[in-house]
Scaffold this motif. Structure first.
Motif, PDB file in Angstrom:
ATOM      1  N   THR A  51      -7.734  -5.234  -6.743  1.00  0.00           N
ATOM      2  CA  THR A  51      -8.401  -5.798  -5.573  1.00  0.00           C
ATOM      3  C   THR A  51      -7.494  -6.760  -4.829  1.00  0.00           C
ATOM      4  N   SER A 107     -14.551   6.914   6.910  1.00  0.00           N
ATOM      5  CA  SER A 107     -14.628   5.464   7.028  1.00  0.00           C
ATOM      6  C   SER A 107     -16.084   5.136   7.300  1.00  0.00           C
ATOM      7  N   ILE A 113     -10.815  -4.199  -1.391  1.00  0.00           N
ATOM      8  CA  ILE A 113     -10.285  -5.144  -0.410  1.00  0.00           C
ATOM      9  C   ILE A 113     -11.403  -6.133  -0.108  1.00  0.00           C
ATOM     10  N   LEU A 152     -10.258   3.183  -0.458  1.00  0.00           N
ATOM     11  CA  LEU A 152     -10.268   1.755  -0.156  1.00  0.00           C
ATOM     12  C   LEU A 152     -11.727   1.329  -0.069  1.00  0.00           C
ATOM     13  N   TRP A 153     -12.069   0.276  -0.785  1.00  0.00           N
ATOM     14  CA  TRP A 153     -13.448  -0.228  -0.823  1.00  0.00           C
ATOM     15  C   TRP A 153     -13.460  -1.642  -0.261  1.00  0.00           C
ATOM     16  N   LEU A 172      -8.442   1.005  -4.428  1.00  0.00           N
ATOM     17  CA  LEU A 172      -8.125  -0.363  -4.061  1.00  0.00           C
ATOM     18  C   LEU A 172      -9.337  -1.038  -3.454  1.00  0.00           C
ATOM     19  N   ALA A 180       0.811  -1.218   0.000  1.00  0.00           N
ATOM     20  CA  ALA A 180       0.000   0.000   0.000  1.00  0.00           C
ATOM     21  C   ALA A 180       0.843   1.266   0.000  1.00  0.00           C
ATOM     22  N   TYR A 189     -16.382   2.238   2.776  1.00  0.00           N
ATOM     23  CA  TYR A 189     -15.331   2.970   2.085  1.00  0.00           C
ATOM     24  C   TYR A 189     -14.431   3.637   3.115  1.00  0.00           C
TER      25      TYR A 189
END
Length: 181
Positions: free
Chosen positions: A132, A164, A109, A76-77, A107, A66, A152
């Protein structure tokens, strides 16, 4: 087949949500960042923010660090392959990836499913541009304190987590636009 199931589940998921994940609540301590970079690659920042101090494997088994997201905003998902809400978010994430390519690190996850199910989700929902991670072990989920999929995490260019939460199809593009500037 999965597309039909996702469409049916999407209706139910929107009414009831996707539920919660079984990720432990305590995130592991962040590893110290290295100041070195891969040979021939761009120099790594002297210090990577703790929010970007994690690594993993992509769905195809490639190593991912990262720290490569450092220096620009990131999205970030966190998703699960059986989650109807996540399926509904896929096209929005793909659109954000395409619109902000080079300006925003995106990205996915994935957790709470098998690698084969994750591959099927990406293929069926046509999100090939969204890198991913396969986080079946939940290490990245725990790091960010994620207890529910379809979450997210937005990180600013300095590495600070600014959001978040769940975001709908209107809130996501608006927050990303503000973040990227």
């Amino acid at each position: 087949m999965i597309r039909k199931l996702l469409v049916a589940a999407l209706g139910l998921g929107l009414l009831a949500g996707c539920g919660t994940a079984a990720a432990p609540a305590a995130p592991p301590p962040a590893a110290p960042a290295s100041a070195s970079s891969a040979p021939g690659g761009p120099p790594a920042p002297a210090k990577v923010a703790a929010s970007l101090a994690f690594a993993g494997k992509t769905l195809d088994g490639q190593a991912f660090d990262a720290a490569t997201l450092a220096g620009k905003p990131a999205l970030l998902w966190f998703w699960a392959p059986w989650c109807a809400t996540c399926a509904g978010q896929a096209s929005s994430v793909q659109e954000v990836q395409q619109e902000y390519a080079g300006k925003l690190g995106v990205l996915g996850i994935a957790g709470l499913g098998s690698n084969a199910e994750m591959h099927e989700f990406v293929s069926d929902l046509e999100i090939p541009d969204v890198r991913t991670l396969d986080d079946q072990a939940g290490a990245v989920w725990r790091k960010f304190g994620i207890t529910q999929q379809s979450t997210y995490v937005l990180i600013d260019a300095q590495g600070k987590v600014v959001t978040s939460s769940y975001l709908d199809a209107v809130d996501l593009p608006a927050k990303v636009k503000t973040l990227v500037g």
